[in-house]
Design a protein around this motif. Structure first.
Motif, PDB file in Angstrom:
ATOM      1  N   LEU A  27      55.919  49.285  35.227  1.00  0.00           N
ATOM      2  CA  LEU A  27      56.550  50.365  35.983  1.00  0.00           C
ATOM      3  C   LEU A  27      57.612  49.757  36.887  1.00  0.00           C
ATOM      4  CD1 LEU A  27      56.664  53.350  36.962  1.00  0.00           C
ATOM      5  CD2 LEU A  27      54.888  52.731  38.632  1.00  0.00           C
ATOM      6  N   VAL A  28      58.831  50.313  36.832  1.00  0.00           N
ATOM      7  CA  VAL A  28      59.928  49.800  37.654  1.00  0.00           C
ATOM      8  C   VAL A  28      60.476  50.926  38.530  1.00  0.00           C
ATOM      9  CG1 VAL A  28      62.136  48.583  37.678  1.00  0.00           C
ATOM     10  CG2 VAL A  28      60.525  48.188  35.804  1.00  0.00           C
ATOM     11  N   PRO A  29      59.906  51.126  39.720  1.00  0.00           N
ATOM     12  CA  PRO A  29      60.481  52.095  40.658  1.00  0.00           C
ATOM     13  C   PRO A  29      61.779  51.529  41.224  1.00  0.00           C
ATOM     14  CG  PRO A  29      58.617  50.956  41.663  1.00  0.00           C
ATOM     15  CD  PRO A  29      58.691  50.485  40.250  1.00  0.00           C
ATOM     16  N   ALA A  30      62.911  52.109  40.841  1.00  0.00           N
ATOM     17  CA  ALA A  30      64.203  51.501  41.168  1.00  0.00           C
ATOM     18  C   ALA A  30      65.175  52.475  41.832  1.00  0.00           C
ATOM     19  CB  ALA A  30      64.841  50.933  39.895  1.00  0.00           C
ATOM     20  N   VAL A  48      51.737  46.179  35.716  1.00  0.00           N
ATOM     21  CA  VAL A  48      52.782  45.430  36.418  1.00  0.00           C
ATOM     22  C   VAL A  48      53.752  46.411  37.052  1.00  0.00           C
ATOM     23  CG1 VAL A  48      54.645  43.746  36.221  1.00  0.00           C
ATOM     24  CG2 VAL A  48      52.600  43.507  34.792  1.00  0.00           C
ATOM     25  N   ILE A  49      53.976  46.271  38.351  1.00  0.00           N
ATOM     26  CA  ILE A  49      54.940  47.100  39.069  1.00  0.00           C
ATOM     27  C   ILE A  49      56.036  46.189  39.594  1.00  0.00           C
ATOM     28  CG2 ILE A  49      55.326  48.633  41.038  1.00  0.00           C
ATOM     29  CD1 ILE A  49      51.818  48.249  39.675  1.00  0.00           C
ATOM     30  N   THR A  50      57.238  46.396  39.107  1.00  0.00           N
ATOM     31  CA  THR A  50      58.391  45.582  39.521  1.00  0.00           C
ATOM     32  C   THR A  50      59.271  46.411  40.437  1.00  0.00           C
ATOM     33  OG1 THR A  50      58.350  44.375  37.416  1.00  0.00           O
ATOM     34  CG2 THR A  50      60.356  44.238  38.729  1.00  0.00           C
ATOM     35  N   GLU A  51      59.426  45.968  41.668  1.00  0.00           N
ATOM     36  CA  GLU A  51      60.181  46.730  42.658  1.00  0.00           C
ATOM     37  C   GLU A  51      61.685  46.543  42.460  1.00  0.00           C
ATOM     38  OE1 GLU A  51      57.304  47.128  46.488  1.00  0.00           O
ATOM     39  OE2 GLU A  51      58.426  45.254  46.332  1.00  0.00           O
ATOM     40  N   GLU A  67      44.052  45.320  45.182  1.00  0.00           N
ATOM     41  CA  GLU A  67      42.602  45.454  45.065  1.00  0.00           C
ATOM     42  C   GLU A  67      42.207  45.943  43.671  1.00  0.00           C
ATOM     43  OE1 GLU A  67      41.661  48.092  48.234  1.00  0.00           O
ATOM     44  OE2 GLU A  67      41.505  46.494  49.757  1.00  0.00           O
ATOM     45  N   ARG A  68      43.091  46.707  43.051  1.00  0.00           N
ATOM     46  CA  ARG A  68      42.838  47.220  41.698  1.00  0.00           C
ATOM     47  C   ARG A  68      43.389  46.283  40.621  1.00  0.00           C
ATOM     48  NH1 ARG A  68      41.756  52.722  41.280  1.00  0.00           N
ATOM     49  NH2 ARG A  68      43.030  52.882  39.387  1.00  0.00           N
ATOM     50  N   LYS A  69      43.808  45.064  41.036  1.00  0.00           N
ATOM     51  CA  LYS A  69      44.269  44.003  40.133  1.00  0.00           C
ATOM     52  C   LYS A  69      45.578  44.348  39.420  1.00  0.00           C
ATOM     53  CE  LYS A  69      40.608  41.688  41.186  1.00  0.00           C
ATOM     54  NZ  LYS A  69      40.696  40.571  42.159  1.00  0.00           N
ATOM     55  N   HIS A  70      46.433  45.122  40.078  1.00  0.00           N
ATOM     56  CA  HIS A  70      47.771  45.364  39.556  1.00  0.00           C
ATOM     57  C   HIS A  70      48.702  44.271  40.093  1.00  0.00           C
ATOM     58  CE1 HIS A  70      46.972  49.450  37.976  1.00  0.00           C
ATOM     59  NE2 HIS A  70      46.146  49.549  39.009  1.00  0.00           N
ATOM     60  N   LEU A  71      49.607  43.825  39.260  1.00  0.00           N
ATOM     61  CA  LEU A  71      50.577  42.810  39.677  1.00  0.00           C
ATOM     62  C   LEU A  71      51.830  43.494  40.212  1.00  0.00           C
ATOM     63  CD1 LEU A  71      51.803  39.980  39.868  1.00  0.00           C
ATOM     64  CD2 LEU A  71      52.419  40.166  37.447  1.00  0.00           C
ATOM     65  N   ARG A 172      54.034  28.786  43.181  1.00  0.00           N
ATOM     66  CA  ARG A 172      53.430  27.599  43.792  1.00  0.00           C
ATOM     67  C   ARG A 172      52.848  27.938  45.165  1.00  0.00           C
ATOM     68  NH1 ARG A 172      57.676  24.695  44.203  1.00  0.00           N
ATOM     69  NH2 ARG A 172      57.641  24.115  42.015  1.00  0.00           N
ATOM     70  N   ALA A 173      53.565  28.738  45.939  1.00  0.00           N
ATOM     71  CA  ALA A 173      53.074  29.136  47.259  1.00  0.00           C
ATOM     72  C   ALA A 173      51.815  29.979  47.138  1.00  0.00           C
ATOM     73  CB  ALA A 173      54.153  29.906  48.011  1.00  0.00           C
ATOM     74  N   SER A 174      51.785  30.858  46.148  1.00  0.00           N
ATOM     75  CA  SER A 174      50.603  31.691  45.925  1.00  0.00           C
ATOM     76  C   SER A 174      49.387  30.836  45.609  1.00  0.00           C
ATOM     77  CB  SER A 174      50.871  32.674  44.787  1.00  0.00           C
ATOM     78  OG  SER A 174      49.715  33.428  44.487  1.00  0.00           O
ATOM     79  N   LYS A 175      49.611  29.781  44.836  1.00  0.00           N
ATOM     80  CA  LYS A 175      48.512  28.884  44.473  1.00  0.00           C
ATOM     81  C   LYS A 175      48.101  28.016  45.655  1.00  0.00           C
ATOM     82  CE  LYS A 175      47.267  25.252  41.173  1.00  0.00           C
ATOM     83  NZ  LYS A 175      47.726  24.438  40.005  1.00  0.00           N
ATOM     84  N   ASP A 176      49.090  27.458  46.367  1.00  0.00           N
ATOM     85  CA  ASP A 176      48.794  26.546  47.479  1.00  0.00           C
ATOM     86  C   ASP A 176      48.040  27.239  48.613  1.00  0.00           C
ATOM     87  OD1 ASP A 176      50.067  24.562  46.089  1.00  0.00           O
ATOM     88  OD2 ASP A 176      51.943  24.668  47.226  1.00  0.00           O
ATOM     89  N   TYR A 177      48.365  28.509  48.860  1.00  0.00           N
ATOM     90  CA  TYR A 177      47.741  29.231  49.969  1.00  0.00           C
ATOM     91  C   TYR A 177      46.665  30.211  49.504  1.00  0.00           C
ATOM     92  CZ  TYR A 177      51.513  27.284  52.784  1.00  0.00           C
ATOM     93  OH  TYR A 177      52.370  26.421  53.418  1.00  0.00           O
ATOM     94  N   ASN A 178      46.287  30.083  48.227  1.00  0.00           N
ATOM     95  CA  ASN A 178      45.209  30.894  47.670  1.00  0.00           C
ATOM     96  C   ASN A 178      45.445  32.397  47.920  1.00  0.00           C
ATOM     97  OD1 ASN A 178      42.772  31.238  46.265  1.00  0.00           O
ATOM     98  ND2 ASN A 178      41.558  31.211  48.152  1.00  0.00           N
ATOM     99  N   LEU A 179      46.632  32.859  47.563  1.00  0.00           N
ATOM    100  CA  LEU A 179      47.016  34.244  47.819  1.00  0.00           C
ATOM    101  C   LEU A 179      46.738  35.173  46.642  1.00  0.00           C
ATOM    102  CD1 LEU A 179      50.435  33.558  49.600  1.00  0.00           C
ATOM    103  CD2 LEU A 179      48.273  34.254  50.660  1.00  0.00           C
ATOM    104  N   GLY A 180      46.317  34.625  45.523  1.00  0.00           N
ATOM    105  CA  GLY A 180      45.998  35.471  44.377  1.00  0.00           C
ATOM    106  C   GLY A 180      47.220  36.211  43.878  1.00  0.00           C
ATOM    107  N   LEU A 181      47.107  37.547  43.766  1.00  0.00           N
ATOM    108  CA  LEU A 181      48.211  38.371  43.285  1.00  0.00           C
ATOM    109  C   LEU A 181      49.150  38.820  44.405  1.00  0.00           C
ATOM    110  CD1 LEU A 181      46.390  40.659  40.671  1.00  0.00           C
ATOM    111  CD2 LEU A 181      47.873  38.692  40.228  1.00  0.00           C
ATOM    112  N   ASP A 182      48.941  38.323  45.607  1.00  0.00           N
ATOM    113  CA  ASP A 182      49.782  38.737  46.727  1.00  0.00           C
ATOM    114  C   ASP A 182      51.089  37.932  46.712  1.00  0.00           C
ATOM    115  OD1 ASP A 182      50.837  39.766  49.004  1.00  0.00           O
ATOM    116  OD2 ASP A 182      49.274  39.050  50.360  1.00  0.00           O
TER     117      ASP A 182
END
Length: 207
Positions: A27-30, A48-51, A67-71, A172-182
């Motif tokens: 989904l691309v809300p544009a 997948v939601i692409t802004e 929380e619902r595991k959407h990217l 890499r930042a998501s992995k290093d700081y354990n941010l998951g899908l954030d």
């Protein structure tokens, strides 16, 4: 190549149907801000939601989607292509020189010298150095680039490199700081680190 029939078989959403809640993979809300909120985020089916717009997903909705595991690919990254190319244009205007103008002829001559060197090496190896016995014909792809990169080619290449590098930094930042899908927070971390680095290089003290 996708056949035309594949598009003809796609279901066209009904006019009264909310496209944000349609069954889809991406989904691309544009178009506008605050399209996906805490009121409708739980109805979004796309994985997948692409802004594509500025801020189409609110803070509350972003939390629900994660929380619902959407990217969610944040606008800070997904919507940055135009700003990046505008930066290239600004650099060009500062220099008052078009991209590629200073290196065009050098690159073209270098490509011809490269082909000539390859040809002479092969002739020396397989034909006793007799010239013209092993002609080298460039492929259509290489031939199209022999004249050097156009301004459009340089801009597109720079954009692709910048976006690819930024994507890797965010992951890499998501992995290093354990941010998951954030990935939104990861993108902010990358941006803030760059600001801090620039301050330090400029001699500005941060307390």
């Amino acid at each position: 190549m996708v056949p035309l029939q594949a598009f003809l078989e796609l279901r066209t959403p009904r006019s009264e149907e909310n496209l944000l809640e349609a069954e889809c993979d991406i989904l691309v809300p544009a178009a506008g801000e605050m399209q996906i909120t805490s009121q409708n985020a739980h109805k979004v089916k796309a994985k997948v939601i692409t802004e594509g717009a500025n801020g189409p997903v609110t803070e509350g909705a972003d939390k629900i989607l994660r929380e619902r595991k959407h990217l969610v690919i944040p606008d800070l990254f997904a919507n940055a292509g135009g700003v990046t190319v505008s930066y290239f244009e600004w650099l060009k205007n500062l220099n008052h020189v078009s991209y590629g103008r200073l290196t065009f002829k050098y690159e073209r001559d270098s490509n011809y010298y490269l082909l000539d060197s390859v040809q002479k090496s092969l002739e020396a190896k397989f034909s006793g150095g007799r010239e013209g016995t092993i002609p080298i014909t460039p492929s259509p792809e290489f031939h199209s680039r022999m004249g050097g990169a156009s301004e459009k080619d340089i801009v597109n290449s720079g954009l692709e490199y910048t976006m690819d590098r930024s994507a890797k930094q965010i992951l890499r930042a998501s992995k290093d700081y354990n941010l998951g899908l954030d990935y939104r927070t990861a993108a902010f971390v990358v941006a803030l680190k760059k600001i801090v680095t620039m301050y330090k290089v400029s001699g500005i003290t941060i307390s």
